[in-house]
Design a protein around this motif. Structure first.
Motif, PDB file in Angstrom:
ATOM      1  N   HIS A 122     -70.636  16.418 -55.513  1.00 18.79           N
ATOM      2  CA  HIS A 122     -70.462  16.768 -54.096  1.00 18.79           C
ATOM      3  C   HIS A 122     -71.731  17.450 -53.559  1.00 18.79           C
ATOM      4  O   HIS A 122     -72.231  17.101 -52.493  1.00 18.79           O
ATOM      5  N   GLU A 123     -72.260  18.408 -54.323  1.00 19.63           N
ATOM      6  CA  GLU A 123     -73.462  19.120 -53.872  1.00 19.63           C
ATOM      7  C   GLU A 123     -74.675  18.194 -53.865  1.00 19.63           C
ATOM      8  O   GLU A 123     -75.518  18.274 -52.973  1.00 19.63           O
ATOM      9  N   HIS A 126     -74.668  16.391 -50.692  1.00 13.22           N
ATOM     10  CA  HIS A 126     -75.236  17.120 -49.551  1.00 13.22           C
ATOM     11  C   HIS A 126     -76.759  16.987 -49.518  1.00 13.22           C
ATOM     12  O   HIS A 126     -77.362  16.872 -48.460  1.00 13.22           O
ATOM     13  N   PHE A 174     -71.456  23.321 -43.228  1.00 15.45           N
ATOM     14  CA  PHE A 174     -71.510  21.882 -43.045  1.00 15.45           C
ATOM     15  C   PHE A 174     -70.385  21.431 -42.140  1.00 15.45           C
ATOM     16  O   PHE A 174     -69.328  22.059 -42.063  1.00 15.45           O
ATOM     17  N   GLU A 179     -68.880  16.928 -44.976  1.00  9.52           N
ATOM     18  CA  GLU A 179     -68.032  17.175 -46.142  1.00  9.52           C
ATOM     19  C   GLU A 179     -67.418  15.880 -46.659  1.00  9.52           C
ATOM     20  O   GLU A 179     -67.393  15.625 -47.866  1.00  9.52           O
ATOM     21  N   HIS A 226     -67.810  24.912 -46.932  1.00 12.37           N
ATOM     22  CA  HIS A 226     -67.421  23.506 -47.055  1.00 12.37           C
ATOM     23  C   HIS A 226     -66.053  23.369 -46.384  1.00 12.37           C
ATOM     24  O   HIS A 226     -65.035  23.403 -47.060  1.00 12.37           O
TER      25      HIS A 226
HETATM   26 ZN    ZN Z   1     -69.630  20.589 -49.204  1.00 12.42          ZN
END
Ligand code: ZN
Length: 475
Positions: A122-123, A126, A174, A179, A226
């Motif tokens: 997930h990171e 980003h 974010f 997200e 998030h």
């Molecule tokens: Zn996030």
């Protein structure tokens, strides 16, 4: 924050960069090399108020897993780093240029490798989609007086710059679309790397539960950086077409192997690196204590401690400083933009050499007054600022100055020795509920805490032979 950023924005090279993850064009102020440089700067400042968790084996494990995922991302050639922040809050974040942190507080709540891969993916998402740099570009573009604001960052060693940009960027909120995109990219990377993509869904559910159980503070935890649209993990599962059965990763050997890695992990506040007892902040490694005004709302972020009064017109803040002496730190503070330093003098505070400075100034357009103490602890220089809105100074002065002057060597013997709580992984010798496990292994904890850590219901019996997380009290 260095003159680089100022110079860069002055030149105003507005580049229209292709978003590598979406293939769409986006407005961005930042070239990739600048993104990397910016990430390195913010990282350096982050580490003045926070620290890496000291465990080479865990660090290697997180870095290897992150590396596998980054290698199959759209930006495999970034100088990716994956590190464990020594912080009990539950969070993960990505700095520009591929610097990713997971807190030990988050790690403690995970139950299998695929969940950790889900957070890291997930990171990485980003970063791949350039969310942080695009967010910063957007903020710069819409903020009037950008250059005036950036002048703050000329003070290279000033921890306040962290509050202004470092932490601002760190906690850049974010958008929901970002997200969703990061979630979907996380699933994509897990699939490409041959890891169980269900980990992304599972970890979102874990983080949602933990965030709701812990509530919000001034400093955002996972949910506030998030944002969590309703039904996020359910939607992700549906939209990415994940097949709910079989769940290849959710097997006991994977869980057991992962739990073994967490055995001994520090859990909750670590008194060696600062803990608040009542209204006294005690830092064992730096060997000082500091009394906060009683009843004020306290927030911590790494090595920064802040407290505010109920009227929200008075605040005390403790920050580490990079300066070598208390005088050097005081001089750097006095030279800061927006600070008008007044009377200053040397004083001994609780056995520690200190330089005190009266000041007033403008903070976000508001006039403030205060007293700052720059204090040489046995380990480094720290500052304690007592700040009030100018028109409330006479009401707040006594309480603020008493708190600022209360820093000193650790006086109370009960504060001198302490060890942190740690996770202890145990194998059940018979079927037990979490309530029974808590009574036997962690009587100091509520069963709900263990239930959350192990992602099980409080009342559900767990079978003999199952490995579970318990919390071993530190003292
Ligand atoms: Zn996030």
């Amino acid at each position: 924050m260095g003159r680089g950023l100022l110079a860069f924005v002055s030149i105003a090279l507005v580049a229209c960069a292709l978003n590598p993850a979406t293939g769409r064009k986006q407005l961005s102020f930042f070239s990739e090399s600048y993104e990397i440089e910016l990430g390195a700067e913010v990282d350096r400042e982050f580490l003045t108020t926070s620290r890496e968790y000291e465990d080479a084996g865990l660090h290697r494990y997180v870095a290897e897993l992150g590396g596998r995922l980054a290698a199959v991302s759209e930006r495999p050639d970034l100088p990716w780093t994956f590190r464990l922040a020594d912080d009990e809050i539950v969070n993960a974040f990505a700095l520009p240029g591929g610097r990713i942190y997971v807190t030990r507080g988050l790690l403690a709540h995970l139950n299998r490798e695929a969940e950790l891969a889900g957070v890291l993916g997930h990171e990485i998402g980003h970063v791949s989609a350039r969310h942080a740099v695009n967010g910063l570009s957007r903020e710069l573009a819409i903020t009037a007086g950008v250059l005036a604001g950036l002048a703050l960052f000329d003070v290279d060693d000033d921890a306040q710059a962290i509050a202004a940009l470092g932490l601002g960027l760190l906690f850049l909120k974010f958008g929901r679309n970002q997200e969703r995109q990061a979630d979907e990219l996380g699933v994509r990377y897990a699939e490409r790397a041959g890891l169980d993509p269900w980990g992304v869904v599972d970890v979102l559910r874990v983080l949602e539960q933990v965030s709701r159980a812990q509530g919000d503070g001034w400093f955002p935890v996972w949910l506030s950086t998030h944002p969590d649209p309703e039904g996020r993990w359910q939607r992700l599962a549906a939209e990415t077409g994940l097949d709910p059965a079989p769940r290849p990763g959710a097997v006991q050997p994977e869980v057991d192997a992962f739990l073994d890695r967490l055995d001994g992990l520090v859990y909750g506040p670590d008194p060696r690196h600062g803990v608040i007892r009542g209204n006294v902040y005690v830092h064992l490694r730096d060997r000082f204590q500091w009394t906060l005004p009683a009843g004020w709302e306290v927030e911590r972020q790494g090595q920064m401690v802040a407290a505010g009064n109920a009227e929200q017109n008075g605040q005390v803040v403790l920050l580490p400083r990079l300066a070598a002496t208390e005088r050097e730190a005081a001089a750097a503070f006095a030279a800061e933009d927006g600070v008008r330093a007044g009377e200053s003098w040397d004083e001994n505070l609780g056995g520690l050499a200190a330089r005190l400075v009266r000041f007033d100034g403008g903070l976000d357009g508001e006039e403030v007054r205060g007293l700052a103490a720059f204090v040489r602890t046995p380990a480094r220089v720290v500052s304690v600022l007592g700040v009030s809105a100018s028109d409330s100074w006479s009401r707040n002065q006594l309480e603020l100055e008493r708190s600022v002057r209360s820093i000193g060597r650790i006086a109370d013997p009960q504060h001198r020795a302490a060890a942190p709580d740690r996770l202890a992984i145990v194998t059940l010798d018979r079927s037990m509920t979490v309530g029974e496990i808590a009574r036997r292994y962690s009587p100091q904890e509520e069963p709900a805490v263990l239930a959350l850590l192990n992602q099980v219901d409080v009342d559900a019996p767990l079978p003999a032979g199952r490995r579970v997380k318990t919390i071993r009290a530190g003292r």
